[in-house]
Design an enzyme around this catalytic site. Structure first.
Site, PDB file in Angstrom:
ATOM      1  N   SER A  81      62.775  69.232  28.756  1.00 20.62           N
ATOM      2  CA  SER A  81      63.822  68.302  29.145  1.00 20.62           C
ATOM      3  C   SER A  81      63.280  66.929  29.515  1.00 20.62           C
ATOM      4  O   SER A  81      64.045  66.032  29.851  1.00 20.62           O
ATOM      5  CB  SER A  81      64.618  68.864  30.328  1.00 20.62           C
ATOM      6  OG  SER A  81      63.760  69.085  31.432  1.00 20.62           O
ATOM      7  N   THR A 183      66.338  66.216  33.515  1.00 21.29           N
ATOM      8  CA  THR A 183      65.849  65.106  34.330  1.00 21.29           C
ATOM      9  C   THR A 183      64.895  65.576  35.420  1.00 21.29           C
ATOM     10  O   THR A 183      65.098  66.628  36.003  1.00 21.29           O
ATOM     11  CB  THR A 183      67.021  64.393  35.048  1.00 21.29           C
ATOM     12  OG1 THR A 183      67.981  63.986  34.093  1.00 21.29           O
ATOM     13  CG2 THR A 183      66.553  63.180  35.829  1.00 21.29           C
ATOM     14  N   THR A 201      63.530  61.298  31.673  1.00 23.98           N
ATOM     15  CA  THR A 201      64.248  62.354  30.948  1.00 23.98           C
ATOM     16  C   THR A 201      64.122  62.181  29.443  1.00 23.98           C
ATOM     17  O   THR A 201      63.860  61.080  28.951  1.00 23.98           O
ATOM     18  CB  THR A 201      65.740  62.326  31.326  1.00 23.98           C
ATOM     19  OG1 THR A 201      66.415  63.424  30.717  1.00 23.98           O
ATOM     20  CG2 THR A 201      66.394  61.037  30.865  1.00 23.98           C
ATOM     21  N   ARG A 211      72.596  57.899  22.283  1.00 20.78           N
ATOM     22  CA  ARG A 211      73.163  58.215  23.598  1.00 20.78           C
ATOM     23  C   ARG A 211      72.142  57.970  24.698  1.00 20.78           C
ATOM     24  O   ARG A 211      70.987  58.350  24.614  1.00 20.78           O
ATOM     25  CB  ARG A 211      73.621  59.666  23.634  1.00 20.78           C
ATOM     26  CG  ARG A 211      74.274  60.075  24.967  1.00 20.78           C
ATOM     27  CD  ARG A 211      73.307  60.735  25.913  1.00 20.78           C
ATOM     28  NE  ARG A 211      73.961  61.230  27.144  1.00 20.78           N
ATOM     29  CZ  ARG A 211      73.317  61.722  28.186  1.00 20.78           C
ATOM     30  NH1 ARG A 211      72.002  61.788  28.167  1.00 20.78           N
ATOM     31  NH2 ARG A 211      73.973  62.154  29.247  1.00 20.78           N
ATOM     32  N   THR A 234      70.820  64.179  38.962  1.00 18.96           N
ATOM     33  CA  THR A 234      70.493  64.978  37.789  1.00 18.96           C
ATOM     34  C   THR A 234      71.775  65.629  37.288  1.00 18.96           C
ATOM     35  O   THR A 234      72.760  65.728  38.015  1.00 18.96           O
ATOM     36  CB  THR A 234      69.440  66.054  38.129  1.00 18.96           C
ATOM     37  OG1 THR A 234      69.037  66.736  36.935  1.00 18.96           O
ATOM     38  CG2 THR A 234      69.983  67.071  39.118  1.00 18.96           C
ATOM     39  N   GLY A 235      71.767  66.064  36.049  1.00 17.25           N
ATOM     40  CA  GLY A 235      72.950  66.687  35.482  1.00 17.25           C
ATOM     41  C   GLY A 235      73.556  65.842  34.388  1.00 17.25           C
ATOM     42  O   GLY A 235      72.863  65.059  33.732  1.00 17.25           O
TER      43      GLY A 235
END
Length: 321
Positions: A81, A183, A201, A211, A234-235
């Site tokens: 990630s 992240t 990230t 994106r 994060t998320g």
């Protein structure tokens, strides 16, 4: 309003001890916090925290610490990630985003950067060596190469294999908490009480070409105000950007919230307006006193704290139980 008696008292002390600054007098009166230095990062990142703590040892700066810390997962091919080994976009391209912010309010950021293993270090170079805050795409790559960074292939065999399997169905749906959910955000306070932060990230797996999420956006994925504290997120970045999440957390602390209360309020701002049932967002925060907070929408978000020479991984409280 400043209390006149307290002001005169401090002024008198300053006259008696001219080498003693107002800030150091205030710190003494407030019994300078015992919880610093510290390092806190999103998800289970003891190796990253250890690298950051090593940078703090011997009086190192918080800025050096957060850069050293997040470089660890950036270089780890098993962390799919972040950085090298990160999952690609739907076209098979590994594109990286990162930002960094110091105690003076300086910031640097790179978005849609390819072929460079350590975007956080490029972001720091943007901050320190250019008049800009953010560089993107080919411009960010050209700048990185001009600064001596090496161009390399970041798509590992494992990540490529997963991507090719995904291509068979090409269904896109973010999955809460998958692989530390895209992240690492890190905050540190050094021995001088200075706060810095970093966030890096590879973004959502199989995202649309171009994106960019919240991670490289100052005020969204990361924000630091050395007078108050710092926060990172994060998320799913789209939800964080819509609320200027990390800036919001710091401003709530400015208004008197504890780090925990500020993180909880930031999550509530999201769940009041968004469809959150299958989405994860988590916030971390630290204030000038070394107090910390963490809160998320879903269960499953954890964080790593190094403080008092001890490192722990803790499950954050969440809105959904």
């Amino acid at each position: 309003m400043i209390n006149r008696r307290r002001f005169l008292s401090v002024s008198s002390l300053a006259g008696l001890f001219p080498a003693l600054s107002f800030n150091s007098v205030s710190a003494h009166q407030n019994n300078a916090p015992s919880g610093i230095p510290l390092v806190i990062s999103t998800w289970n990142q003891p190796k990253a925290n250890a690298a950051a703590q090593a940078a703090l040892n011997g009086g190192g700066s918080a800025l050096d610490a957060v850069e050293a810390g997040v470089r660890v997962p950036e270089a780890d091919p098993n962390d799919m990630s972040v950085g090298y080994g990160g999952r690609p976009d739907r076209d098979g391209r590994v594109t990286l985003d990162a930002c960094i912010m110091d105690e003076k309010g300086n910031a640097g950021s790179v978005v849609f950067l390819e072929h460079i293993m350590h975007p956080i270090s490029v972001a720091r170079a943007v901050m320190e060596k250019t008049p800009h805050v953010m560089l993107a795409g080919e411009g960010a790559l050209s700048f990185a190469l001009s600064q001596g960074f090496r161009k390399e292939n970041l798509l590992t065999k494992a990540a490529e294999k997963e991507w090719r399997e995904w291509l068979k169905t090409a269904k896109y749906k973010p999955i809460a908490n998958i692989e530390r959910h895209d992240t690492i955000g890190m905050l540190a306070i050094d021995e001088k009480g200075h706060i810095s932060g970093a966030c890096t990230t590879s973004g959502l797996a199989y995202k649309m070409d171009g994106r960019v999420g919240d991670s490289p956006i100052i005020g969204a994925g990361l924000f630091v105000d050395n007078e108050i504290g710092g926060a990172c997120a994060t998320g799913l970045g789209e939800l964080v950007m819509r609320t200027c999440g990390s800036f919001l957390v710091v401003e709530l602390m400015r208004q008197g919230r504890t780090p925990q209360q500020a993180c909880e309020e930031a999550v509530m701002r999201i769940v009041k307006k968004q469809d959150y049932k299958d989405i994860q967002v988590g916030f971390l925060a630290v204030n000038k006193q070394g107090e910390t907070g963490a809160f998320s929408i879903q269960k499953g978000f954890n964080y790593t704290l190094t403080q008092h020479k001890q490192t722990s991984v803790t499950d954050a409280q969440s809105y959904l139980k």
